[in-house]
Design an enzyme around this catalytic site. Structure first.
Site, short mmCIF file in Angstrom:
data_model
loop_
_atom_site.label_atom_id
_atom_site.label_comp_id
_atom_site.label_asym_id
_atom_site.label_seq_id
_atom_site.Cartn_x
_atom_site.Cartn_y
_atom_site.Cartn_z
N ARG A 32 0.82 -1.21 0.00
CA ARG A 32 0.00 0.00 0.00
C ARG A 32 0.86 1.26 0.00
O ARG A 32 0.36 2.34 0.18
CB ARG A 32 -1.00 -0.05 1.16
N HIS A 117 0.95 -16.15 3.53
CA HIS A 117 0.55 -15.80 2.16
C HIS A 117 1.43 -16.49 1.12
O HIS A 117 1.45 -16.09 -0.05
CB HIS A 117 0.56 -14.27 1.97
N CYS A 128 -2.46 -30.85 -9.01
CA CYS A 128 -1.84 -31.95 -8.26
C CYS A 128 -0.94 -31.47 -7.13
O CYS A 128 -0.45 -32.28 -6.34
CB CYS A 128 -1.06 -32.88 -9.19
N CYS A 150 1.75 -27.80 -15.72
CA CYS A 150 2.45 -28.69 -14.79
C CYS A 150 3.14 -29.83 -15.55
O CYS A 150 2.53 -30.48 -16.40
CB CYS A 150 1.43 -29.25 -13.80
P1 OAD Z 1 0.93 -3.01 3.61
O1 OAD Z 1 1.68 -2.44 2.44
O2 OAD Z 1 -0.55 -2.97 3.60
O3 OAD Z 1 1.37 -2.28 4.95
C1 OAD Z 1 2.71 -2.10 5.29
C2 OAD Z 1 2.75 -1.25 6.54
O4 OAD Z 1 4.11 -1.11 6.90
C3 OAD Z 1 2.18 0.16 6.36
O5 OAD Z 1 1.23 0.45 7.38
C4 OAD Z 1 3.41 1.08 6.46
O6 OAD Z 1 3.13 2.27 7.17
C5 OAD Z 1 4.35 0.22 7.28
N1 OAD Z 1 5.78 0.45 6.99
C6 OAD Z 1 6.38 0.72 5.80
N2 OAD Z 1 7.70 0.79 5.93
C7 OAD Z 1 7.97 0.55 7.25
C8 OAD Z 1 9.16 0.47 8.02
N3 OAD Z 1 10.36 0.63 7.47
N4 OAD Z 1 9.04 0.21 9.35
C9 OAD Z 1 7.82 0.03 9.93
N5 OAD Z 1 6.67 0.09 9.23
C10 OAD Z 1 6.75 0.34 7.92
O7 OAD Z 1 1.48 -4.49 3.80
P2 OAD Z 1 0.87 -5.71 4.62
O8 OAD Z 1 0.16 -5.25 5.84
O9 OAD Z 1 1.96 -6.69 4.77
O10 OAD Z 1 -1.41 -10.11 0.68
O11 OAD Z 1 -0.18 -6.25 3.60
C11 OAD Z 1 -0.87 -7.39 3.92
C12 OAD Z 1 -1.19 -8.17 2.69
O12 OAD Z 1 -1.81 -7.28 1.75
C13 OAD Z 1 0.02 -8.67 1.91
O13 OAD Z 1 0.58 -9.83 2.46
C14 OAD Z 1 -0.60 -8.95 0.58
C15 OAD Z 1 -1.47 -7.71 0.42
O14 OAD Z 1 -2.68 -7.90 -0.15
C16 OAD Z 1 -1.41 -11.00 -0.34
O15 OAD Z 1 -0.65 -10.88 -1.28
C17 OAD Z 1 -2.37 -12.12 -0.18
#
Ligand code: OAD
Length: 249
Positions: A32, A117, A128, A150
């Site tokens: 994000r 994930h 398979c 596959c």
């Molecule tokens: P996000 O990209 O949603 O959130 C990352 C968070 O890390 C944000 O709130 C940032 O503010 C914070 N952040 C960035 N850099 C940082 C740093 N250096 N130190 C501390 N915080 C920092 O990522 P996720 O929460 O991992 O799923 O997203 C969850 C899932 O959304 C992912 O695994 C993916 C996606 O859809 C799938 O692919 C199924």
């Protein structure tokens, strides 16, 4: 911070959930964040069964780009601090939403890491379940096959990562939920806590009586539930939190 660390130090059973923010300092783009786009596509537009059905070679190209980016990344201070925490014997389970393998590269043991994930290291057959290194499948794409099938059963291959709309592995989710319900401290690090069911894990921990600490660069929807919220860089903050646990004075 000192007061928080003093309260954390006695925790005997710790469960950790990490997200993309933990790998940001290693150069892996967050989902994000502003650098999450590839050729103007959001990950949500590519990591789906529909996108794959529409244009498999585009999706394989995106996986190749992501895999290449990740292959050049090294674990950072946040991954190393969590591997140190594991060596204290207090870390029950490290659940990561990251598919980059950097916790394992940092030395966290595979038996206590759940990649909820999935992993971009491998490709998997949807029919398979045959799993093999992603690089082999990408070599076939590079060799001119836009949608390799596959080699065992001819089924559809995809990255061994969880796509949007795809269910998580129920056994892994059950183990993660059990660790959340059984810990006395739940640490959520570098995750926006917006993607379910992973974002439910801190709530499960709190409902079962654990303390919740959130370490993140920005606010999250679960901050109000936490006993402590530390805002900043995951590596800096985790190093500060873990040091007194690893070497108590
Ligand atoms: P996000 O990209 O949603 O959130 C990352 C968070 O890390 C944000 O709130 C940032 O503010 C914070 N952040 C960035 N850099 C940082 C740093 N250096 N130190 C501390 N915080 C920092 O990522 P996720 O929460 O991992 O799923 O997203 C969850 C899932 O959304 C992912 O695994 C993916 C996606 O859809 C799938 O692919 C199924």
């Amino acid at each position: 911070m000192k007061d928080l660390v003093r309260r954390l130090t006695p925790a005997a059973r710790i469960t950790v959930l990490t997200g993309a923010g933990v790998s940001a300092a290693s150069g892996v783009p967050t989902f994000r964040g502003k650098d999450g786009l590839w050729k103007n596509f959001r990950p949500e537009a590519l990591a789906t069964a529909e996108a794959f059905g529409r244009d498999p070679s585009l999706v394989w190209e995106w996986y190749a780009w992501r895999r290449f980016r990740i292959a050049t990344c090294e674990p950072n201070a946040a991954h190393l601090a969590l591997a140190d925490l594991d060596r204290t014997g207090r870390l029950d389970l490290l659940i990561t939403q990251n598919i980059d393998g950097l916790h394992l590269a940092a030395g966290s043991p595979p038996q206590r890491v759940i990649e909820i994930h999935g992993s971009i290291r491998d490709s998997v057959c949807l029919a398979c379940g045959d799993r093999r290194p992603m690089v082999e499948t990408l070599d076939r794409v590079r060799g001119g096959d836009p949608d390799p099938s596959c080699l065992v059963c001819g089924g559809v291959l995809k990255s061994a990562t969880v796509s949007f709309g795809q269910n998580l592995d129920p056994a892994l989710l059950a183990r993660a939920e059990e660790a959340a319900a059984g810990c006395d401290l739940f640490l959520a690090v570098g995750t926006s806590l917006t993607v379910y069911p992973a974002a439910r894990l801190p709530e499960i921990a709190v409902d079962a009586g654990a303390r919740l600490v959130i370490v993140n660069a920005e606010s999250t929807p679960l901050d109000g539930l936490a006993d402590g919220v530390l805002r900043g860089e995951a590596g800096d903050l985790l190093s500060a939190i873990v040091a007194p646990v690893v070497a108590p004075t």
